[in-house]
Scaffold this motif. Structure first.
Motif, PDB file in Angstrom:
ATOM      1  N   GLY A 339       4.413  25.208  23.725  1.00  0.00           N
ATOM      2  CA  GLY A 339       4.235  24.117  22.784  1.00  0.00           C
ATOM      3  C   GLY A 339       5.479  23.400  22.340  1.00  0.00           C
ATOM      4  N   ILE A 340       6.578  23.531  23.070  1.00  0.00           N
ATOM      5  CA  ILE A 340       7.807  22.859  22.659  1.00  0.00           C
ATOM      6  C   ILE A 340       8.338  22.001  23.814  1.00  0.00           C
ATOM      7  CG2 ILE A 340       8.400  24.730  21.077  1.00  0.00           C
ATOM      8  CD1 ILE A 340      10.607  25.508  23.119  1.00  0.00           C
ATOM      9  N   MET A 341       9.263  21.127  23.482  1.00  0.00           N
ATOM     10  CA  MET A 341       9.922  20.333  24.505  1.00  0.00           C
ATOM     11  C   MET A 341      10.985  21.191  25.175  1.00  0.00           C
ATOM     12  SD  MET A 341      11.697  16.571  24.200  1.00  0.00           S
ATOM     13  CE  MET A 341      13.098  17.136  23.231  1.00  0.00           C
ATOM     14  N   VAL A 342      11.007  21.170  26.491  1.00  0.00           N
ATOM     15  CA  VAL A 342      11.980  21.947  27.255  1.00  0.00           C
ATOM     16  C   VAL A 342      12.607  21.039  28.304  1.00  0.00           C
ATOM     17  CG1 VAL A 342      10.809  24.151  26.900  1.00  0.00           C
ATOM     18  CG2 VAL A 342      10.185  22.739  28.863  1.00  0.00           C
ATOM     19  N   SER A 343      13.736  21.474  28.823  1.00  0.00           N
ATOM     20  CA  SER A 343      14.364  20.750  29.928  1.00  0.00           C
ATOM     21  C   SER A 343      14.177  21.546  31.208  1.00  0.00           C
ATOM     22  CB  SER A 343      15.862  20.555  29.665  1.00  0.00           C
ATOM     23  OG  SER A 343      16.540  21.807  29.726  1.00  0.00           O
ATOM     24  N   ALA A 344      14.319  20.861  32.325  1.00  0.00           N
ATOM     25  CA  ALA A 344      14.199  21.536  33.618  1.00  0.00           C
ATOM     26  C   ALA A 344      15.225  22.646  33.750  1.00  0.00           C
ATOM     27  CB  ALA A 344      14.356  20.516  34.741  1.00  0.00           C
ATOM     28  N   GLN A 345      16.420  22.418  33.216  1.00  0.00           N
ATOM     29  CA  GLN A 345      17.467  23.427  33.303  1.00  0.00           C
ATOM     30  C   GLN A 345      17.120  24.657  32.465  1.00  0.00           C
ATOM     31  OE1 GLN A 345      17.988  20.139  32.711  1.00  0.00           O
ATOM     32  NE2 GLN A 345      18.719  19.665  34.782  1.00  0.00           N
ATOM     33  N   GLN A 346      16.545  24.451  31.295  1.00  0.00           N
ATOM     34  CA  GLN A 346      16.189  25.573  30.428  1.00  0.00           C
ATOM     35  C   GLN A 346      15.169  26.504  31.060  1.00  0.00           C
ATOM     36  OE1 GLN A 346      14.932  23.224  27.049  1.00  0.00           O
ATOM     37  NE2 GLN A 346      16.700  23.850  25.823  1.00  0.00           N
ATOM     38  N   ILE A 347      14.274  25.961  31.850  1.00  0.00           N
ATOM     39  CA  ILE A 347      13.197  26.774  32.415  1.00  0.00           C
ATOM     40  C   ILE A 347      13.462  27.167  33.862  1.00  0.00           C
ATOM     41  CG2 ILE A 347      11.458  25.853  30.839  1.00  0.00           C
ATOM     42  CD1 ILE A 347      10.590  23.922  32.985  1.00  0.00           C
ATOM     43  N   LEU A 349      13.899  25.346  36.593  1.00  0.00           N
ATOM     44  CA  LEU A 349      13.105  24.601  37.562  1.00  0.00           C
ATOM     45  C   LEU A 349      13.997  24.075  38.681  1.00  0.00           C
ATOM     46  CD1 LEU A 349      10.356  23.367  38.301  1.00  0.00           C
ATOM     47  CD2 LEU A 349      10.916  21.427  36.824  1.00  0.00           C
ATOM     48  N   ASN A 350      13.642  24.367  39.906  1.00  0.00           N
ATOM     49  CA  ASN A 350      14.419  23.937  41.058  1.00  0.00           C
ATOM     50  C   ASN A 350      14.171  22.457  41.323  1.00  0.00           C
ATOM     51  OD1 ASN A 350      15.375  23.413  43.728  1.00  0.00           O
ATOM     52  ND2 ASN A 350      15.215  25.573  44.233  1.00  0.00           N
ATOM     53  N   LEU A 351      15.206  21.636  41.245  1.00  0.00           N
ATOM     54  CA  LEU A 351      15.087  20.191  41.467  1.00  0.00           C
ATOM     55  C   LEU A 351      15.932  19.720  42.652  1.00  0.00           C
ATOM     56  CD1 LEU A 351      15.141  18.913  37.781  1.00  0.00           C
ATOM     57  CD2 LEU A 351      13.167  19.122  39.296  1.00  0.00           C
ATOM     58  N   ASP A 352      16.249  20.635  43.546  1.00  0.00           N
ATOM     59  CA  ASP A 352      17.018  20.304  44.743  1.00  0.00           C
ATOM     60  C   ASP A 352      16.063  19.796  45.818  1.00  0.00           C
ATOM     61  OD1 ASP A 352      18.643  20.116  46.940  1.00  0.00           O
ATOM     62  OD2 ASP A 352      19.215  22.227  46.992  1.00  0.00           O
ATOM     63  N   PHE A 353      16.105  18.496  46.097  1.00  0.00           N
ATOM     64  CA  PHE A 353      15.191  17.920  47.080  1.00  0.00           C
ATOM     65  C   PHE A 353      15.330  18.559  48.457  1.00  0.00           C
ATOM     66  CE2 PHE A 353      15.434  13.977  44.320  1.00  0.00           C
ATOM     67  CZ  PHE A 353      14.137  14.077  43.859  1.00  0.00           C
ATOM     68  N   GLU A 354      16.521  19.057  48.779  1.00  0.00           N
ATOM     69  CA  GLU A 354      16.748  19.633  50.099  1.00  0.00           C
ATOM     70  C   GLU A 354      16.224  21.062  50.210  1.00  0.00           C
ATOM     71  OE1 GLU A 354      17.925  17.741  52.451  1.00  0.00           O
ATOM     72  OE2 GLU A 354      18.267  16.066  51.088  1.00  0.00           O
ATOM     73  N   SER A 355      15.844  21.648  49.104  1.00  0.00           N
ATOM     74  CA  SER A 355      15.428  23.046  49.091  1.00  0.00           C
ATOM     75  C   SER A 355      13.935  23.174  49.359  1.00  0.00           C
ATOM     76  CB  SER A 355      15.756  23.687  47.735  1.00  0.00           C
ATOM     77  OG  SER A 355      15.179  24.980  47.640  1.00  0.00           O
ATOM     78  N   ALA A 356      13.564  24.214  50.103  1.00  0.00           N
ATOM     79  CA  ALA A 356      12.140  24.511  50.305  1.00  0.00           C
ATOM     80  C   ALA A 356      11.488  24.962  49.010  1.00  0.00           C
ATOM     81  CB  ALA A 356      11.988  25.588  51.375  1.00  0.00           C
ATOM     82  N   PHE A 358      11.901  23.474  46.054  1.00  0.00           N
ATOM     83  CA  PHE A 358      11.839  22.393  45.071  1.00  0.00           C
ATOM     84  C   PHE A 358      10.559  22.536  44.242  1.00  0.00           C
ATOM     85  CE2 PHE A 358      10.204  18.286  43.708  1.00  0.00           C
ATOM     86  CZ  PHE A 358      11.299  17.735  43.063  1.00  0.00           C
ATOM     87  N   GLY A 359      10.687  22.453  42.928  1.00  0.00           N
ATOM     88  CA  GLY A 359       9.543  22.561  42.038  1.00  0.00           C
ATOM     89  C   GLY A 359       9.085  23.970  41.748  1.00  0.00           C
ATOM     90  N   LEU A 360       9.794  24.965  42.256  1.00  0.00           N
ATOM     91  CA  LEU A 360       9.384  26.355  42.020  1.00  0.00           C
ATOM     92  C   LEU A 360       9.738  26.775  40.604  1.00  0.00           C
ATOM     93  CD1 LEU A 360       8.306  29.044  43.235  1.00  0.00           C
ATOM     94  CD2 LEU A 360      10.678  29.588  43.801  1.00  0.00           C
ATOM     95  N   MET A 361       8.776  27.436  39.916  1.00  0.00           N
ATOM     96  CA  MET A 361       8.999  27.981  38.579  1.00  0.00           C
ATOM     97  C   MET A 361       8.681  29.469  38.594  1.00  0.00           C
ATOM     98  SD  MET A 361       7.886  25.352  35.598  1.00  0.00           S
ATOM     99  CE  MET A 361       8.464  26.591  34.451  1.00  0.00           C
ATOM    100  N   ASN A 362       9.725  30.269  38.730  1.00  0.00           N
ATOM    101  CA  ASN A 362       9.521  31.713  38.813  1.00  0.00           C
ATOM    102  C   ASN A 362       8.885  32.291  37.560  1.00  0.00           C
ATOM    103  OD1 ASN A 362      10.559  32.332  41.459  1.00  0.00           O
ATOM    104  ND2 ASN A 362      12.589  31.807  40.679  1.00  0.00           N
ATOM    105  N   GLY A 363       9.055  31.629  36.418  1.00  0.00           N
ATOM    106  CA  GLY A 363       8.520  32.146  35.172  1.00  0.00           C
ATOM    107  C   GLY A 363       7.006  32.256  35.154  1.00  0.00           C
ATOM    108  N   PHE A 364       6.317  31.482  36.001  1.00  0.00           N
ATOM    109  CA  PHE A 364       4.861  31.532  36.049  1.00  0.00           C
ATOM    110  C   PHE A 364       4.328  32.419  37.176  1.00  0.00           C
ATOM    111  CE2 PHE A 364       5.224  27.658  33.429  1.00  0.00           C
ATOM    112  CZ  PHE A 364       4.359  28.021  32.406  1.00  0.00           C
ATOM    113  N   LYS A 365       5.210  33.180  37.804  1.00  0.00           N
ATOM    114  CA  LYS A 365       4.739  34.224  38.709  1.00  0.00           C
ATOM    115  C   LYS A 365       4.200  35.387  37.880  1.00  0.00           C
ATOM    116  CE  LYS A 365       7.761  33.096  42.609  1.00  0.00           C
ATOM    117  NZ  LYS A 365       8.818  33.589  43.522  1.00  0.00           N
TER     118      LYS A 365
END
Length: 396
Positions: A339-347, A349-356, A358-365
């Motif tokens: 319920g709070i505002m977060v940044s991609a860096q805080q969570i 979140l992979n934002l490297d377009f060259e990476s397979a 990209f968009g992976l969030m390990n916290g929701f595994k």
């Protein structure tokens, strides 16, 4: 730059790109368009930074088989009029079989838009691995008015795919699919949409839906392996679907930390909405009257092998419609604070377009002892255990 209606189609792609790894800045200087492409197929636009315009950084109308990739587009907005469509990237009318990938759109009134105002749908486009963020609308008086500030929108479209995109800090909705049929929405991450939670002022007319399918005769979409969290109102919003619309399918999605409902299902026809293997957890952040799933419909729904954490299993016509579903804590590895505002860096979140990844969030595994492991139903997607896991990520 305008490319308009050649006498003959280009036999091979014409490529407009920067030199090697350099970046070319195109300052539109408050004109309408950066690139305007009309009735021209087989064009590639790659590697530009496009800024400071009124309508779109890249605009395609009645143009197909284009590739739009690795562009950075920002500061596009038009305060001179209301209800005008503004977006970093726009595909319009009979713009089909285009690829939009590896682009970043930000600080504009709209992100990525596919829209047809003609009888024909805009069809078979792929929108993949893009990052749209900080999307907001400012009116002529300088006040925020976010009612059309979507990170991505698909209006009057057919058979388009939105895959592995990240949509964040959108003043209205993350992804809004309406008046459209049979789109595939998969593996997207959406968070911090709407007023207030996105950092924009409250009461700025933003809807605050993470992923929305609404309004008009569309339907028949498949939503799978998406994560929609910490949005102002709803994680997945299926509202105002008309009687003629086919049902949507929701497989292996996660709704977390949203202000009202994790899933909101409203529909009036006899064609069922299908929900299987989803997780909805720690929603109701505004007050306890909301639920992890809310069904507001007279139509049948099929809801099986889901995880509605608050235990409020869905009813339709006063009948319990839930089968083999769980409640409690799904035990994520490390989900962000709800319920709070977060940044991609805080969570993380992979934002490297060259990476397979990209968009992976390990916290929701899922943790190894999660009750959601092997608790799902085989819906034709790959899985590694005795049965599929619930949620967006399959454990190894």
């Amino acid at each position: 730059l305008k490319v308009d209606d050649p006498d003959e189609p280009f036999p091979d792609p014409i490529t407009l790109s920067t030199y090697e790894n350099e970046v070319a800045l195109i300052d539109v200087e408050q004109k309408k368009w950066g690139f305007y492409v009309e009735e021209t197929d087989n064009i590639v636009i790659k590697g530009f930074e496009i800024a400071n315009g009124k309508r779109a950084g890249i605009y395609l109308i009645d143009s197909s088989n284009a590739i739009i990739e690795k562009n950075k587009i920002h500061d596009f907005r038009d305060t001179s009029t209301v209800n005008i469509v503004v977006a970093g990237i726009r595909l319009v009318d009979k713009s089909n079989t285009n690829i939009v990938r590896f682009n970043e759109v930000y600080n504009s009134s709209g992100g990525i838009s596919i829209r047809s105002d003609q009888a024909e749908y805009a069809m078979d486009n792929l929108v993949e691995k893009n990052y749209a963020h900080d999307i907001f609308w400012v009116n002529a008086s300088g006040a925020y008015d976010n009612k059309n500030a979507d990170c991505a929108v698909s209006n009057h479209t057919y058979n388009n795919t939105f895959r592995k995109n990240v949509f964040a800090r959108c003043g209205d909705d993350g992804l809004d699919v309406y008046n459209s049929v049979s789109n595939l929405i998969e593996q997207n991450i959406v968070f911090n949409t709407g007023d207030g939670i996105s950092g924009f002022p409250v009461n700025a007319n933003g809807d605050g839906g993470g992923i929305k399918s609404s309004t008009g005769g569309g339907g028949g979409h498949v939503f799978r392996h998406n994560i929609s969290f910490n949005n102002e109102v709803r994680g997945f919003d299926q509202s105002h679907i008309e009687a003629s619309a086919p049902g949507n399918i929701y497989f292996n999605n996660v709704a977390f930390g949203n202000g009202e409902n994790g899933f909101f299902i409203e529909k009036d026809s006899s064609s069922p909405t299908i929900l299987k293997n989803n997780i909805s957890f720690m929603n109701n952040q505004q007050n306890n009257s909301y639920k992890d799933i809310r069904v507001k419909t007279d139509a049948p729904i099929v809801s099986e092998n889901n995880f509605w954490a608050d235990g409020n299993f869905p009813y339709a016509n006063n009948d319990l419609v839930e089968i083999n579903s769980l409640s409690g804590n799904p035990l994520f590895v490390g989900a962000p604070q709800a319920g709070i505002m977060v940044s991609a860096q805080q969570i993380g979140l992979n934002l490297d377009f060259e990476s397979a990844e990209f968009g992976l969030m390990n916290g929701f595994k899922l943790q190894a002892n999660s009750p959601a492991i092997n608790a799902g139903q085989d819906v034709g997607l790959s899985f590694s255990g005795s049965r599929p896991d619930l949620g967006a990520y399959e454990s190894s």
